[in-house]
Design an enzyme around this catalytic site. Sequence first.
Site, PDB file in Angstrom:
ATOM      1  N   CYS A 175       5.145  13.580  -6.976  1.00  0.00           N
ATOM      2  CA  CYS A 175       4.271  14.226  -7.955  1.00  0.00           C
ATOM      3  C   CYS A 175       2.902  14.339  -8.458  1.00  0.00           C
ATOM      4  O   CYS A 175       3.521  13.563  -9.477  1.00  0.00           O
ATOM      5  CB  CYS A 175       5.673  14.834  -8.742  1.00  0.00           C
ATOM      6  SG  CYS A 175       5.272  16.970  -9.440  1.00  0.00           S
ATOM      7  N   HIS A 231       0.678  -1.314  -0.245  1.00  0.00           N
ATOM      8  CA  HIS A 231      -0.118   0.273   0.105  1.00  0.00           C
ATOM      9  C   HIS A 231       0.968   1.067   0.035  1.00  0.00           C
ATOM     10  O   HIS A 231       0.076   2.593   0.045  1.00  0.00           O
ATOM     11  CB  HIS A 231      -0.891  -0.157   1.516  1.00  0.00           C
ATOM     12  CG  HIS A 231      -1.842  -0.762   1.214  1.00  0.00           C
ATOM     13  ND1 HIS A 231      -3.232  -1.695   2.219  1.00  0.00           N
ATOM     14  CD2 HIS A 231      -2.227  -1.796   0.055  1.00  0.00           C
ATOM     15  CE1 HIS A 231      -3.832  -2.425   1.987  1.00  0.00           C
ATOM     16  NE2 HIS A 231      -3.043  -2.996   1.100  1.00  0.00           N
TER      17      HIS A 231
HETATM   18  C1  BV8 Z   1      -8.394  -2.353  -5.394  1.00  0.00           C
HETATM   19  C2  BV8 Z   1      -3.414   3.099   2.952  1.00  0.00           C
HETATM   20  C3  BV8 Z   1      -8.828  -1.826  -7.418  1.00  0.00           C
HETATM   21  C4  BV8 Z   1      -3.525   4.821   2.411  1.00  0.00           C
HETATM   22  C5  BV8 Z   1      -5.190   1.250   2.476  1.00  0.00           C
HETATM   23  C6  BV8 Z   1     -15.289  -0.126  -5.320  1.00  0.00           C
HETATM   24  C7  BV8 Z   1     -14.085  -0.010  -6.338  1.00  0.00           C
HETATM   25  C8  BV8 Z   1     -12.721  -0.364  -6.078  1.00  0.00           C
HETATM   26  C9  BV8 Z   1     -11.971  -1.192  -5.206  1.00  0.00           C
HETATM   27  C10 BV8 Z   1     -12.927  -1.372  -3.984  1.00  0.00           C
HETATM   28  C11 BV8 Z   1     -14.799  -0.456  -4.039  1.00  0.00           C
HETATM   29  N1  BV8 Z   1     -14.879  -1.770  -2.928  1.00  0.00           N
HETATM   30  C12 BV8 Z   1     -14.533  -2.288  -2.560  1.00  0.00           C
HETATM   31  C13 BV8 Z   1     -13.264  -2.175  -3.141  1.00  0.00           C
HETATM   32  C14 BV8 Z   1     -11.620  -3.100  -2.855  1.00  0.00           C
HETATM   33  C15 BV8 Z   1     -11.012  -2.315  -1.747  1.00  0.00           C
HETATM   34  C16 BV8 Z   1     -11.678  -2.508  -0.322  1.00  0.00           C
HETATM   35  O1  BV8 Z   1     -11.047  -3.685   0.471  1.00  0.00           O
HETATM   36  N2  BV8 Z   1     -12.046  -1.559   0.638  1.00  0.00           N
HETATM   37  C17 BV8 Z   1     -12.474  -2.192   1.958  1.00  0.00           C
HETATM   38  C18 BV8 Z   1     -13.036  -1.280   2.899  1.00  0.00           C
HETATM   39  C19 BV8 Z   1     -13.962  -3.065   1.734  1.00  0.00           C
HETATM   40  N3  BV8 Z   1      -9.754  -1.949  -2.230  1.00  0.00           N
HETATM   41  C20 BV8 Z   1      -9.295  -1.274  -2.910  1.00  0.00           C
HETATM   42  O2  BV8 Z   1      -9.643   0.250  -3.570  1.00  0.00           O
HETATM   43  C21 BV8 Z   1      -7.572  -1.299  -3.263  1.00  0.00           C
HETATM   44  N4  BV8 Z   1      -7.614  -1.347  -4.520  1.00  0.00           N
HETATM   45  O3  BV8 Z   1      -8.824  -2.993  -5.056  1.00  0.00           O
HETATM   46  O4  BV8 Z   1      -8.387  -1.715  -6.788  1.00  0.00           O
HETATM   47  C22 BV8 Z   1      -8.155  -1.682  -8.721  1.00  0.00           C
HETATM   48  C23 BV8 Z   1      -7.951  -2.783  -9.948  1.00  0.00           C
HETATM   49  C24 BV8 Z   1      -7.130  -2.401 -11.085  1.00  0.00           C
HETATM   50  C25 BV8 Z   1      -7.296  -0.461 -10.923  1.00  0.00           C
HETATM   51  C26 BV8 Z   1      -8.308   0.094 -10.623  1.00  0.00           C
HETATM   52  C27 BV8 Z   1      -8.885  -0.319  -8.750  1.00  0.00           C
HETATM   53  C28 BV8 Z   1      -6.972   0.014  -2.162  1.00  0.00           C
HETATM   54  C29 BV8 Z   1      -6.699  -0.972  -1.221  1.00  0.00           C
HETATM   55  C30 BV8 Z   1      -6.212   0.063  -0.588  1.00  0.00           C
HETATM   56  C31 BV8 Z   1      -6.009   0.734   0.082  1.00  0.00           C
HETATM   57  N5  BV8 Z   1      -5.333   1.355   1.376  1.00  0.00           N
HETATM   58  N6  BV8 Z   1      -4.016   2.863   2.891  1.00  0.00           N
HETATM   59  C32 BV8 Z   1      -3.169   4.738   4.229  1.00  0.00           C
HETATM   60  O5  BV8 Z   1      -2.532   3.874   5.176  1.00  0.00           O
HETATM   61  O6  BV8 Z   1      -3.598   5.866   4.155  1.00  0.00           O
HETATM   62  S1  BV8 Z   1      -5.881   0.390   3.200  1.00  0.00           S
HETATM   63  C33 BV8 Z   1      -5.504   0.552   5.128  1.00  0.00           C
HETATM   64  O7  BV8 Z   1      -6.302  -0.302   5.624  1.00  0.00           O
HETATM   65  C34 BV8 Z   1      -4.469   0.385   5.579  1.00  0.00           C
HETATM   66  O8  BV8 Z   1      -3.460  -0.039   4.638  1.00  0.00           O
HETATM   67  C35 BV8 Z   1      -4.195  -1.392   6.640  1.00  0.00           C
HETATM   68  O9  BV8 Z   1      -3.175  -1.261   6.524  1.00  0.00           O
HETATM   69  C36 BV8 Z   1      -5.293  -1.494   5.667  1.00  0.00           C
HETATM   70  C37 BV8 Z   1      -6.150  -2.887   6.498  1.00  0.00           C
HETATM   71  O10 BV8 Z   1      -6.273  -2.289   7.485  1.00  0.00           O
HETATM   72  P1  BV8 Z   1      -5.641  -3.166   9.707  1.00  0.00           P
HETATM   73  O11 BV8 Z   1      -4.209  -2.986   8.271  1.00  0.00           O
HETATM   74  O12 BV8 Z   1      -6.120  -4.221   9.006  1.00  0.00           O
HETATM   75  O13 BV8 Z   1      -6.181  -2.706  10.192  1.00  0.00           O
HETATM   76  P2  BV8 Z   1      -7.291  -2.322  10.685  1.00  0.00           P
HETATM   77  O14 BV8 Z   1      -7.161  -1.144  11.882  1.00  0.00           O
HETATM   78  O15 BV8 Z   1      -8.446  -2.832   9.488  1.00  0.00           O
HETATM   79  O16 BV8 Z   1      -7.041  -3.441  11.870  1.00  0.00           O
HETATM   80  C38 BV8 Z   1      -5.726  -3.666  12.522  1.00  0.00           C
HETATM   81  C39 BV8 Z   1      -5.975  -4.990  13.329  1.00  0.00           C
HETATM   82  O17 BV8 Z   1      -4.425  -4.926  14.105  1.00  0.00           O
HETATM   83  C40 BV8 Z   1      -7.368  -5.685  13.960  1.00  0.00           C
HETATM   84  O18 BV8 Z   1      -7.437  -6.532  13.828  1.00  0.00           O
HETATM   85  C41 BV8 Z   1      -7.134  -5.379  15.719  1.00  0.00           C
HETATM   86  O19 BV8 Z   1      -7.720  -6.172  16.421  1.00  0.00           O
HETATM   87  C42 BV8 Z   1      -5.484  -5.227  15.418  1.00  0.00           C
HETATM   88  N7  BV8 Z   1      -4.977  -5.235  16.688  1.00  0.00           N
HETATM   89  C43 BV8 Z   1      -4.389  -4.459  17.684  1.00  0.00           C
HETATM   90  N8  BV8 Z   1      -3.875  -4.180  18.461  1.00  0.00           N
HETATM   91  C44 BV8 Z   1      -3.185  -4.716  18.222  1.00  0.00           C
HETATM   92  C45 BV8 Z   1      -3.624  -5.914  16.869  1.00  0.00           C
HETATM   93  N9  BV8 Z   1      -3.294  -7.064  16.495  1.00  0.00           N
HETATM   94  C46 BV8 Z   1      -2.350  -7.668  17.224  1.00  0.00           C
HETATM   95  N10 BV8 Z   1      -1.678  -7.018  18.139  1.00  0.00           N
HETATM   96  C47 BV8 Z   1      -2.071  -5.948  18.390  1.00  0.00           C
HETATM   97  N11 BV8 Z   1      -1.409  -5.320  19.582  1.00  0.00           N
END
Ligand code: BV8
Length: 254
Positions: free
Chosen positions: A138, A130
């Site tokens: 740019c 990511h």
């Molecule tokens: C794509 C960077 C297609 C930015 C991030 C409509 C159109 C297109 C795509 C989609 C669509 N609808 C859905 C999608 C797919 C979409 C998607 O998945 N949406 C989700 C919300 C349903 N994906 C995309 O859009 C991806 N691109 O599909 O492109 C395409 C193909 C060709 C041409 C054009 C397009 C892009 C996805 C990337 C988005 N960018 N980040 C930024 O960071 O600002 S995502 C963001 O979420 C972060 O990267 C983060 O890492 C990621 C996942 O979240 P997690 O890391 O899991 O974090 P979270 O808080 O959720 O969970 C934390 C966990 O840790 C919890 O389980 C918790 O219990 C645990 N925890 C807490 N403390 C601890 C712990 N575990 C252990 N120890 C601890 N101490």
Amino acid sequence: MHPPIDQESPTDALRRAARILRGATRVAVLTGAGISAESGLATFRGAGGLWEGHRVEDVATPRAFRRDPGLVWRFYNLRRAALAQVSPNPGHHALADLERRWGSDAFALVTQNVDGLHQQAGSQNVLEIHGTIRHVRCTGCEAITDRGTEALADLPACEACGQLLRPNVVWFEEALPEAVWKRAEDEVARCDCFLVVGTSAVVYPAAGLIDLARMEGAAVIEVNVVPSQASSRVDVLLLGPSGTVLPELVNALA
Ligand code: BV8
């Protein structure tokens, strides 16, 4: 598939995980924001998480940036400033230890995180699927520059062409960097043990790596403080903070 959580003690689960990992020839890891939580960085979907107060569509999509680049840069400048204050935690270091044990040719760390803490902890083979908020790109000439965690202007401009800069991260509805993503798929498909650490497994295609690992016959070990969307698809679920569980797992390998 792991036995029901309440039927395996944490000690037995750790012992089983260590036995699986010890026998692995190739290891791959997927990390999410949870591994950086104990370094003091907010996760995305927990209480008080990063998206709190922001709708994802308002700060992490190309449309958001076109609509209000100032808001998006305020969001990312706050995260860059937070980054300047934190360092890797024992969970990051434990993964670097594992890489040294297997060697970088047989160990790949795929991260959804954009904080660069794995590299700071000494991990070498890191695939940032990511992107990273330490780099800017740019919007005009596409030049990518490493700006570390230095404070940037409210609307930073490219020194070469004067156009607006953006964080070099993958926003929602943007494609992942093709070469990095391809390498991540290859490494996960070839591993025989896949560690899934600190991710809610909500975001795709990253979360799909779990299914790819299983399809290719790898054993999947998850580390999380609570069950995630991945938990029903893993062989061992180690419940606890990664900063504690991962060092315990490394020690159990000895
Ligand atoms: C794509 C960077 C297609 C930015 C991030 C409509 C159109 C297109 C795509 C989609 C669509 N609808 C859905 C999608 C797919 C979409 C998607 O998945 N949406 C989700 C919300 C349903 N994906 C995309 O859009 C991806 N691109 O599909 O492109 C395409 C193909 C060709 C041409 C054009 C397009 C892009 C996805 C990337 C988005 N960018 N980040 C930024 O960071 O600002 S995502 C963001 O979420 C972060 O990267 C983060 O890492 C990621 C996942 O979240 P997690 O890391 O899991 O974090 P979270 O808080 O959720 O969970 C934390 C966990 O840790 C919890 O389980 C918790 O219990 C645990 N925890 C807490 N403390 C601890 C712990 N575990 C252990 N120890 C601890 N101490």
